[in-house]
Design a protein around this motif. Structure first.
Motif, PDB file in Angstrom:
ATOM      1  N   ASN A  52     -42.412 -10.179  14.405  1.00  0.00           N
ATOM      2  CA  ASN A  52     -42.596  -8.959  15.139  1.00  0.00           C
ATOM      3  C   ASN A  52     -43.302  -9.248  16.450  1.00  0.00           C
ATOM      4  O   ASN A  52     -43.188  -8.871  17.546  1.00  0.00           O
ATOM      5  N   ALA A  53     -44.442 -10.070  16.145  1.00  0.00           N
ATOM      6  CA  ALA A  53     -45.372 -10.439  17.246  1.00  0.00           C
ATOM      7  C   ALA A  53     -44.813 -11.356  18.116  1.00  0.00           C
ATOM      8  O   ALA A  53     -44.958 -11.244  19.256  1.00  0.00           O
ATOM      9  N   LEU A  57     -44.138 -10.519  21.923  1.00  0.00           N
ATOM     10  CA  LEU A  57     -44.593 -11.431  23.201  1.00  0.00           C
ATOM     11  C   LEU A  57     -43.425 -11.812  23.841  1.00  0.00           C
ATOM     12  O   LEU A  57     -43.693 -11.964  25.149  1.00  0.00           O
ATOM     13  N   GLY A  58     -42.301 -12.116  23.491  1.00  0.00           N
ATOM     14  CA  GLY A  58     -41.075 -12.265  24.419  1.00  0.00           C
ATOM     15  C   GLY A  58     -40.492 -11.122  24.814  1.00  0.00           C
ATOM     16  O   GLY A  58     -40.438 -11.509  25.985  1.00  0.00           O
ATOM     17  N   THR A  59     -40.572 -10.097  24.748  1.00  0.00           N
ATOM     18  CA  THR A  59     -40.229  -8.759  25.129  1.00  0.00           C
ATOM     19  C   THR A  59     -41.363  -8.678  26.221  1.00  0.00           C
ATOM     20  O   THR A  59     -40.874  -8.407  27.782  1.00  0.00           O
ATOM     21  N   VAL A  60     -42.616  -8.810  26.238  1.00  0.00           N
ATOM     22  CA  VAL A  60     -43.552  -8.626  27.234  1.00  0.00           C
ATOM     23  C   VAL A  60     -43.420  -9.688  28.390  1.00  0.00           C
ATOM     24  O   VAL A  60     -43.416  -9.507  29.383  1.00  0.00           O
ATOM     25  N   ALA A  61     -43.198 -10.860  27.837  1.00  0.00           N
ATOM     26  CA  ALA A  61     -43.065 -11.959  28.880  1.00  0.00           C
ATOM     27  C   ALA A  61     -41.854 -11.771  29.868  1.00  0.00           C
ATOM     28  O   ALA A  61     -41.845 -12.003  30.811  1.00  0.00           O
ATOM     29  N   SER A  62     -40.841 -11.396  29.124  1.00  0.00           N
ATOM     30  CA  SER A  62     -39.482 -10.936  29.941  1.00  0.00           C
ATOM     31  C   SER A  62     -39.902 -10.143  31.004  1.00  0.00           C
ATOM     32  O   SER A  62     -39.427  -9.997  32.002  1.00  0.00           O
ATOM     33  N   LYS A  63     -40.433  -8.936  30.490  1.00  0.00           N
ATOM     34  CA  LYS A  63     -40.777  -7.859  31.346  1.00  0.00           C
ATOM     35  C   LYS A  63     -41.883  -8.423  32.507  1.00  0.00           C
ATOM     36  O   LYS A  63     -41.623  -8.088  33.860  1.00  0.00           O
TER      37      LYS A  63
END
Length: 126
Positions: A52-53, A57-63
């Protein structure tokens, strides 16, 4: 009769020890199973938390990447607009300078004498 009582006592004590040993063995076995189960649950929880972490982090990096790309695009657009305005300003200045020179040339005093005449002041300068 006492001998029988001692044997009975020893026999009963032996049974109690066997029962106690069986109880301890069973309890130890259950504790091992419980500990193993807790460890398995802890491992599962840890793996899920880590996944989940990393996903977060992947989602935040993508955004952030999308936001950075948008900001870069906006900056490029603004630089292009500034360059166009600068080019228009340069064109206007060039036109104004040429128009000013043209107007000065129209206002220039045209000499009334021809160049082939020699004036007395110019003879001394040669």
């Amino acid at each position: 009769m006492q001998l029988l009582t001692c044997r009975t006592y020893i026999h009963k004590e032996g049974l109690r020890q066997q029962q106690l040993f069986h109880c301890i063995t069973s309890t130890t076995f259950y504790l091992i199973l419980l500990t193993s189960g807790v460890l398995d649950n802890l491992k599962d929880y840890t793996v899920k938390a880590l996944v989940n972490a990393v996903d977060h982090l992947g989602t935040v990096a993508s955004k952030l990447t999308d936001l950075f790309d948008q900001q870069s695009s906006d900056i490029s657009t603004m630089e292009l607009r500034a360059s166009c305005v600068s080019q228009q300003l340069l064109t206007c200045r060039t036109y104004i300078d040429k128009e000013g020179l043209r107007q000065q040339q129209l206002l220039a005093v045209i000499p009334l004498h021809h160049k082939h005449y020699i004036l007395p002041n110019s003879v001394n300068k040669r």
